[in-house]
Design a protein around this motif. Sequence first.
Motif: not given
Length: 147
Positions: A11-16
């Motif tokens: 999720w961190n990568w998707l949000i980033f």
Amino acid sequence: MADMFASLGTWNWLIFGLILMGLELLAPGVFLFWLGLAAFLVGTLSFVIDPTWQMQILMFAVFAVAAVPLWRRVARAKPGASNSPFLNKRADALVGRVFTLEKPIVDGTGTVRIDDTIWRVAGPDAPAGSRVKVVKADGASLTVAVA
């Protein structure tokens, strides 16, 4: 710092990725979009496989570097046919059309009214009211022939 990297998740990568793509809207330049796409790809792949944080950073770097030649290829692709080919080439749109002389062509120059504009024309001598056909456009001057 190592704990921060170790906590990188899908999720961190998707949000980033979405944040970077959103920043592209605020500061267009097409560069942040490709970095956002790379982050989004890392997030998507993290759903399928469970890479370590080192592998995630490596995937992001590879995708970001691969995006540069991809963008260059897309940017160099031939543009499609324009729906307004004479945009900023107004005089070129007049070639082949027939108009009536407003002032006679004397010594090779005269004028013709086209819509709300008076154009300077060059061509063989002809009296006012003659029908002339535009054969060439050169900036703000038109070359005509008697129609």
